[in-house]
Design an enzyme around this catalytic site. Structure first.
Site, PDB file in Angstrom:
ATOM      1  CD1 TRP A   1      -0.075  -1.466   3.068  1.00 23.20           C
ATOM      2  CD2 TRP A   1       0.660   0.626   3.402  1.00 23.20           C
ATOM      3  NE1 TRP A   1       0.816  -1.294   4.282  1.00 23.20           N
ATOM      4  CE2 TRP A   1       1.220  -0.051   4.192  1.00 23.20           C
ATOM      5  CE3 TRP A   1       0.925   2.253   3.291  1.00 23.20           C
ATOM      6  CZ2 TRP A   1       2.013   0.547   5.191  1.00 23.20           C
ATOM      7  CZ3 TRP A   1       1.801   2.568   4.203  1.00 23.20           C
ATOM      8  CH2 TRP A   1       2.275   1.984   5.221  1.00 23.20           C
ATOM      9  CG  ASN A   2       5.138   1.411   0.621  1.00 23.56           C
ATOM     10  OD1 ASN A   2       4.883   0.653  -0.078  1.00 23.56           O
ATOM     11  ND2 ASN A   2       6.442   1.494   1.199  1.00 23.56           N
TER      12      ASN A   2
ATOM     13  CE  LYS B   1      -3.012  -9.351  -2.323  1.00 25.72           C
ATOM     14  NZ  LYS B   1      -3.492  -7.849  -2.143  1.00 25.72           N
ATOM     15  N   PRO B   2      -3.482  -5.991  -5.663  1.00 27.33           N
ATOM     16  CG  PRO B   2      -4.798  -4.342  -6.223  1.00 27.33           C
ATOM     17  CD  PRO B   2      -4.681  -5.789  -6.540  1.00 27.33           C
ATOM     18  CB  ALA B   3      -1.974  -3.125  -0.629  1.00 24.56           C
TER      19      ALA B   3
ATOM     20  N   GLY C   1       6.847  -6.194  -0.285  1.00 28.83           N
ATOM     21  CA  GLY C   1       5.927  -6.146   1.033  1.00 28.83           C
ATOM     22  C   GLY C   1       6.890  -6.561   2.190  1.00 28.83           C
ATOM     23  CB  SER C   2       6.120  -7.419   5.757  1.00 26.02           C
ATOM     24  OG  SER C   2       5.177  -8.571   5.322  1.00 26.02           O
TER      25      SER C   2
ATOM     26  CD  GLU D   1      12.795  -4.950  -4.569  1.00 26.76           C
ATOM     27  OE1 GLU D   1      13.415  -4.255  -3.762  1.00 26.76           O
ATOM     28  OE2 GLU D   1      13.371  -5.114  -5.748  1.00 26.76           O
ATOM     29  CG  LEU D   2      11.265  -9.220   0.855  1.00 28.90           C
ATOM     30  CD1 LEU D   2      11.962 -10.372   1.531  1.00 28.90           C
ATOM     31  CD2 LEU D   2       9.821  -9.339   0.528  1.00 28.90           C
TER      32      LEU D   2
ATOM     33  CB  CYS E   1      11.215  -0.430   1.526  1.00 22.37           C
ATOM     34  SG  CYS E   1      11.139   0.223  -0.163  1.00 22.37           S
TER      35      CYS E   1
ATOM     36  CD  GLU F   1      10.425  -1.709   6.884  1.00 19.74           C
ATOM     37  OE1 GLU F   1       9.430  -2.750   7.318  1.00 19.74           O
ATOM     38  OE2 GLU F   1      10.926  -1.388   6.041  1.00 19.74           O
TER      39      GLU F   1
END
Ligand code: NAD
Ligand SMILES: N[C@@H](CC=O)C(=O)O
Length: 479
Positions: free
Chosen positions: A151-152, A175-177, A229-230, A251-252, A285, A382
């Site tokens: 979502w960011n 699949k978007p947030a 994401g996370s 990409e975390l 991130c 984080e």
């Protein structure tokens, strides 16, 4: 007059499809419902792969020039709708309108870059060891790609994946947030109007991410999963990808160190750290997470940094004076508050931020804390919020050890005027991205990604295109 909530369909096989079950999208600045989108299920997830698999048969055979032309059309339509895309992003995600416009332009820079790069997917010939043979290396699209985004950055994390995938000749299921599906569906509307064939792009909105994504992880027709994401969810997907041996890009999370050496230009360092720390209310991130300042310049740096933070205005992102919007939800606010309380309890000194007068919304004032030590939570996990912890160090070897002493390795920053230090730090930091006197290093033509538990693979640049290509060795014997 109050705006009516937007109602949108998910995008499946070239059509916008309504479902009986919908979920509400909330504005984090006002708590108002700003839209309703379909709550996709395993059924729509499977239909999306069916469509993408079918479309791959013809899309993968188009010429690079045909794909580039459609990407250029998509780019133009996104550009034409910059205002509506940006305001939609602000009302569903919270970031200030100017930042939202910046994100749409950044997102679109990936579409432009990969439209051009599609035409440069070169193969290779390699000298053979016998007269009768020729060695040819071809690059081909990997197949159906599943893209799962956070979502960011509701637009840029989609285009950074989808534009290279399409340029390579892959088809995609996205699949978007659940917090930011409206921007994703507006991007799909632009793609639809640009004329991408049915099934090439599919967007499944849902409030049940695991139900939808599990279908894709189990389906052997999905050849690649690209996730932002996370770290915990990334690890889960990596495990699930093993069963069908999918290619994986991750990409975390990050925990970026921001090092300010004794010879740094303090004003420039403050500018850089404010930019890096407070962009998107600290929810990026690559945000500065741990600020290490040389002990000899602690006082002048802290004074200038605190003064800069006091000028930041917090509020609804639609107000053009605002620099910092709300956080995404209540849990995000609680996490940052918990880190702040933990640090103060363990001895950190609080430098109060500007006042915030909002009766509703997930707002948090930006704060600076000093005398921070590495045992505090804000130095270990984080933050994803506007808390800026400042710690001091005395020598370069010590700070590099502290900066590298984490499982994360996404972005790191160094402010210094010494060329020798710039080179030494950039070579010794175990990070995928190093900003030297640069608090904002992301661009479409450079490789973005992390080392260690911050991820696998790279996005953007020609490296980002390779992630969607298979390499085929053709051994040709002249008989
Ligand atoms: N490295 C990068 O480029 C980059 C960029 C942006 C954000 N991030 C990271 O993303 C995180 C913030 O994003 P977030 O809170 O949305 O992360 P998240 O992992 O909770 O969610 C990301 C996506 O995964 C989906 N998801 C959640 N649980 C899932 C499950 N069990 N199975 C399948 N899909 C699932 C979500 O619906 C969302 O679409 C931060 O850690 C941030 O550092 C990294
Ligand atoms: N801020 C990143 C995305 C991660 O949050 C970027 O600059 O692309």
């Amino acid at each position: 007059m109050k705006e009516q909530p937007l109602t949108k369909g998910l995008y499946l096989n070239g059509e916008f499809v309504q479902l009986d079950d919908n979920f509400a999208v909330q504005n984090p600045a006002t708590f108002e419902t700003v839209g309703y989108v379909p709550n996709g299920t395993a059924k729509e997830a499977k239909l999306a792969v069916d469509a993408a698999h079918e479309a791959f048969k013809t899309w993968s055979k188009t010429t690079a020039y045909e794909r580039a032309e459609l990407l250029e059309k998509w780019y133009k339509l996104i550009n034409d709708r910059l205002e509506v895309l940006a305001s939609t992003m602000t009302i569903e995600q919270g970031k200030p309108l100017a930042e939202a416009k910046g994100e749409i332009q950044y997102a679109n820079s990936f579409v432009k870059w990969f439209a051009e790069e599609a035409k440069r997917i070169y193969g290779e010939t390699i000298p053979a060891s016998v007269h009768s043979k020729r060695i040819i290396v071809q690059k081909q699209p990997v197949g159906v790609v599943a893209a799962i985004t956070p979502w960011n950055f509701p637009a840029a994390m989609i285009t950074r994946k989808v534009a290279p995938a399409l340029a390579a000749g892959c088809t995609v299921v996205i699949k978007p947030a659940e917090q930011t599906p409206l921007t994703a569906l507006l991007l799909a509307e632009c793609a639809h109007e640009a004329g991408f064939p049915a099934g090439v792009i599919n967007v499944i909105t849902t409030e049940k991410p695991a139900e939808v994504v599990d279908v894709w992880m189990e389906d052997s027709r999905v050849k690649k999963v690209t996730f932002t994401g996370s770290t915990p969810v990334g690890k889960l997907l990596m495990r699930k990808a093993a069963d069908t041996v999918k290619k994986v890009s991750l990409e975390l999370g990050g925990l970026a160190p921001f090092i300010i050496t004794e010879d740094a230009n303090i004003q420039e360092a403050v500018k850089g750290v404010v930019q890096s720390k407070f962009r998107n209310a600290g929810q990026t991130c690559v945000c500065a997470n741990r600020i290490y300042v040389h002990e000899s310049i602690k006082e002048p740096f802290l004074k200038a940094f605190h003064e800069a933070v006091l000028t930041l205005q917090v509020g609804n992102g639609l107000d053009e004076k605002v620099d910092i919007g709300p956080l995404i939800d209540e849990n995000a606010v609680k996490k940052v508050q918990h880190q702040l309380e933990d640090a103060v309890e363990k001895g950190a000194k609080l430098h109060e931020g500007p006042s915030v007068n909002m009766d509703k919304g997930y707002f948090m004032k930006p704060v600076v804390i000093s005398d921070v030590t590495d045992d505090m939570l804000c130095m270990q996990e984080e933050t994803f919020g506007p808390l800026a912890p400042v710690s001091t160090y005395s020598d370069d070897e010590e700070v590099i050890q502290r900066a590298n002493g984490t499982p994360f390795g996404l972005a790191a920053y160094v402010y210094t005027q010494s060329l020798k230090k710039a080179v030494w730090f950039s070579e010794n930091l175990e990070y995928g991205i190093v900003g030297i006197n640069d608090g904002l290093p992301s661009v479409a033509q450079a490789p973005f990604g992390g080392m260690k538990e911050s991820g696998l693979g790279r996005e953007g640049s020609h490296y980002g295109l390779d992630e969607f290509l298979e390499i085929k060795f053709v051994s040709l014997q002249l008989i």
